[in-house]
Write a protein that holds these residues in place. Structure first.
Motif, PDB file in Angstrom:
ATOM      1  N   ALA A  25       0.831  -1.204   0.000  1.00 13.24           N
ATOM      2  CA  ALA A  25       0.000   0.000   0.000  1.00 13.24           C
ATOM      3  C   ALA A  25       0.867   1.256   0.000  1.00 13.24           C
ATOM      4  O   ALA A  25       0.595   2.205  -0.733  1.00 13.24           O
ATOM      5  CB  ALA A  25      -0.930  -0.014   1.203  1.00 13.24           C
ATOM      6  N   ALA A  26       1.931   1.260   0.780  1.00 15.09           N
ATOM      7  CA  ALA A  26       2.805   2.431   0.875  1.00 15.09           C
ATOM      8  C   ALA A  26       3.607   2.643  -0.407  1.00 15.09           C
ATOM      9  O   ALA A  26       3.979   3.782  -0.725  1.00 15.09           O
ATOM     10  CB  ALA A  26       3.742   2.279   2.060  1.00 15.09           C
ATOM     11  N   ALA A  27       3.878   1.593  -1.147  1.00 16.40           N
ATOM     12  CA  ALA A  27       4.699   1.700  -2.361  1.00 16.40           C
ATOM     13  C   ALA A  27       3.932   2.303  -3.532  1.00 16.40           C
ATOM     14  O   ALA A  27       4.535   2.660  -4.544  1.00 16.40           O
ATOM     15  CB  ALA A  27       5.233   0.323  -2.746  1.00 16.40           C
ATOM     16  N   LEU A  28       2.634   2.411  -3.399  1.00 16.92           N
ATOM     17  CA  LEU A  28       1.810   2.925  -4.494  1.00 16.92           C
ATOM     18  C   LEU A  28       1.269   4.300  -4.110  1.00 16.92           C
ATOM     19  O   LEU A  28       0.182   4.420  -3.564  1.00 16.92           O
ATOM     20  CB  LEU A  28       0.665   1.950  -4.786  1.00 16.92           C
ATOM     21  N   PRO A  29       2.020   5.364  -4.381  1.00 16.12           N
ATOM     22  CA  PRO A  29       1.608   6.698  -3.965  1.00 16.12           C
ATOM     23  C   PRO A  29       0.267   7.097  -4.564  1.00 16.12           C
ATOM     24  O   PRO A  29       0.012   6.862  -5.740  1.00 16.12           O
ATOM     25  CB  PRO A  29       2.724   7.608  -4.471  1.00 16.12           C
ATOM     26  N   ASP A  51      -7.670   1.945  -5.717  1.00 15.99           N
ATOM     27  CA  ASP A  51      -8.092   3.171  -6.379  1.00 15.99           C
ATOM     28  C   ASP A  51      -6.855   4.059  -6.439  1.00 15.99           C
ATOM     29  O   ASP A  51      -6.063   4.091  -5.497  1.00 15.99           O
ATOM     30  CB  ASP A  51      -9.194   3.873  -5.592  1.00 15.99           C
ATOM     31  N   ILE A  52      -6.691   4.775  -7.549  1.00 15.79           N
ATOM     32  CA  ILE A  52      -5.496   5.608  -7.708  1.00 15.79           C
ATOM     33  C   ILE A  52      -5.909   7.012  -8.131  1.00 15.79           C
ATOM     34  O   ILE A  52      -6.795   7.168  -8.965  1.00 15.79           O
ATOM     35  CB  ILE A  52      -4.508   4.970  -8.732  1.00 15.79           C
ATOM     36  N   ASP A  53      -5.267   8.017  -7.540  1.00 13.27           N
ATOM     37  CA  ASP A  53      -5.642   9.392  -7.862  1.00 13.27           C
ATOM     38  C   ASP A  53      -4.869   9.970  -9.043  1.00 13.27           C
ATOM     39  O   ASP A  53      -5.253  10.972  -9.600  1.00 13.27           O
ATOM     40  CB  ASP A  53      -5.515  10.301  -6.637  1.00 13.27           C
ATOM     41  N   ASP A  54      -3.763   9.325  -9.450  1.00  8.81           N
ATOM     42  CA  ASP A  54      -2.977   9.813 -10.575  1.00  8.81           C
ATOM     43  C   ASP A  54      -2.550   8.624 -11.438  1.00  8.81           C
ATOM     44  O   ASP A  54      -1.481   8.042 -11.244  1.00  8.81           O
ATOM     45  CB  ASP A  54      -1.753  10.584 -10.058  1.00  8.81           C
ATOM     46  N   LEU A  55      -3.382   8.298 -12.390  1.00  7.31           N
ATOM     47  CA  LEU A  55      -3.145   7.137 -13.245  1.00  7.31           C
ATOM     48  C   LEU A  55      -1.872   7.298 -14.070  1.00  7.31           C
ATOM     49  O   LEU A  55      -1.127   6.337 -14.256  1.00  7.31           O
ATOM     50  CB  LEU A  55      -4.348   6.897 -14.147  1.00  7.31           C
ATOM     51  N   ASP A  56      -1.586   8.491 -14.539  1.00  8.35           N
ATOM     52  CA  ASP A  56      -0.381   8.702 -15.344  1.00  8.35           C
ATOM     53  C   ASP A  56       0.886   8.427 -14.532  1.00  8.35           C
ATOM     54  O   ASP A  56       1.837   7.829 -15.045  1.00  8.35           O
ATOM     55  CB  ASP A  56      -0.347  10.109 -15.919  1.00  8.35           C
ATOM     56  N   SER A  57       0.915   8.840 -13.279  1.00  3.17           N
ATOM     57  CA  SER A  57       2.083   8.573 -12.426  1.00  3.17           C
ATOM     58  C   SER A  57       2.251   7.078 -12.192  1.00  3.17           C
ATOM     59  O   SER A  57       3.368   6.562 -12.200  1.00  3.17           O
ATOM     60  CB  SER A  57       1.959   9.292 -11.084  1.00  3.17           C
ATOM     61  N   LYS A  59       1.250   4.660 -14.207  1.00  3.49           N
ATOM     62  CA  LYS A  59       1.730   4.089 -15.472  1.00  3.49           C
ATOM     63  C   LYS A  59       3.238   4.305 -15.632  1.00  3.49           C
ATOM     64  O   LYS A  59       3.962   3.396 -16.021  1.00  3.49           O
ATOM     65  CB  LYS A  59       1.002   4.721 -16.659  1.00  3.49           C
ATOM     66  N   ALA A  60       3.697   5.520 -15.334  1.00  4.09           N
ATOM     67  CA  ALA A  60       5.124   5.827 -15.466  1.00  4.09           C
ATOM     68  C   ALA A  60       5.951   4.969 -14.526  1.00  4.09           C
ATOM     69  O   ALA A  60       6.999   4.432 -14.911  1.00  4.09           O
ATOM     70  CB  ALA A  60       5.367   7.309 -15.194  1.00  4.09           C
ATOM     71  N   MET A  61       5.487   4.825 -13.291  1.00  5.65           N
ATOM     72  CA  MET A  61       6.225   4.039 -12.312  1.00  5.65           C
ATOM     73  C   MET A  61       6.290   2.570 -12.736  1.00  5.65           C
ATOM     74  O   MET A  61       7.333   1.932 -12.647  1.00  5.65           O
ATOM     75  CB  MET A  61       5.581   4.148 -10.930  1.00  5.65           C
ATOM     76  N   LEU A  62       5.182   2.030 -13.222  1.00 10.00           N
ATOM     77  CA  LEU A  62       5.147   0.621 -13.600  1.00 10.00           C
ATOM     78  C   LEU A  62       5.878   0.346 -14.911  1.00 10.00           C
ATOM     79  O   LEU A  62       6.313  -0.779 -15.150  1.00 10.00           O
ATOM     80  CB  LEU A  62       3.700   0.128 -13.667  1.00 10.00           C
ATOM     81  N   SER A  63       6.029   1.355 -15.756  1.00 10.00           N
ATOM     82  CA  SER A  63       6.748   1.141 -17.014  1.00 10.00           C
ATOM     83  C   SER A  63       8.250   1.064 -16.783  1.00 10.00           C
ATOM     84  O   SER A  63       8.977   0.494 -17.585  1.00 10.00           O
ATOM     85  CB  SER A  63       6.416   2.237 -18.017  1.00 10.00           C
ATOM     86  N   SER A  64       8.706   1.650 -15.682  1.00  9.53           N
ATOM     87  CA  SER A  64      10.118   1.595 -15.315  1.00  9.53           C
ATOM     88  C   SER A  64      10.182   1.489 -13.789  1.00  9.53           C
ATOM     89  O   SER A  64      10.356   2.487 -13.090  1.00  9.53           O
ATOM     90  CB  SER A  64      10.836   2.852 -15.806  1.00  9.53           C
ATOM     91  N   ILE A  65       9.992   0.271 -13.304  1.00  6.86           N
ATOM     92  CA  ILE A  65       9.877   0.053 -11.862  1.00  6.86           C
ATOM     93  C   ILE A  65      11.185   0.449 -11.172  1.00  6.86           C
ATOM     94  O   ILE A  65      12.254  -0.039 -11.539  1.00  6.86           O
ATOM     95  CB  ILE A  65       9.522  -1.416 -11.565  1.00  6.86           C
ATOM     96  N   PRO A  66      11.083   1.346 -10.176  1.00  6.10           N
ATOM     97  CA  PRO A  66      12.281   1.760  -9.449  1.00  6.10           C
ATOM     98  C   PRO A  66      12.956   0.565  -8.766  1.00  6.10           C
ATOM     99  O   PRO A  66      12.271  -0.368  -8.329  1.00  6.10           O
ATOM    100  CB  PRO A  66      11.749   2.745  -8.400  1.00  6.10           C
TER     101      PRO A  66
END
Length: 88
Positions: A25-29, A51-57, A59-66
């Motif tokens: 839960a904490a890893a998904l801002p 539920d996510i408040d910023d879908l674009d963020s 998507k970006a995080m999942l496309s290049s997982i830190p």
């Protein structure tokens, strides 16, 4: 706020459930109403719904997982790849 479901396999369902719930839960801002799901057939398939408040963020995080998120997933026994679904 769209509903998202992320599916993947895990090495051990009990380990995944016990070790990582709060860390997931904490890893998904911006995520709220984070729910863990496991396959009813007893297999090693699992999912996280949120539920996510910023879908674009997301998507970006999942496309290049830190690297720290990848390490966390590995410590929870997540087996890649992950499949992400968005509420239509």
């Amino acid at each position: 706020m769209p509903r998202i479901v992320i599916t993947h396999a895990v090495e051990d369902v009990d380990r995944w459930l016990l070790k990582g719930k709060t860390e997931r839960a904490a890893a998904l801002p911006g995520a709220t109403d984070v729910t863990d799901l496991v396959a009813m057939d007893g297999s090693n398939h699992a999912a996280v719904a949120l539920d996510i408040d910023d879908l674009d963020s997301l998507k970006a995080m999942l496309s290049s997982i830190p690297p720290e998120m990848a390490a966390q997933a590995e410590s929870h026994g997540v087996i890649m790849p992950m499949t992400v679904y968005a509420q239509a």
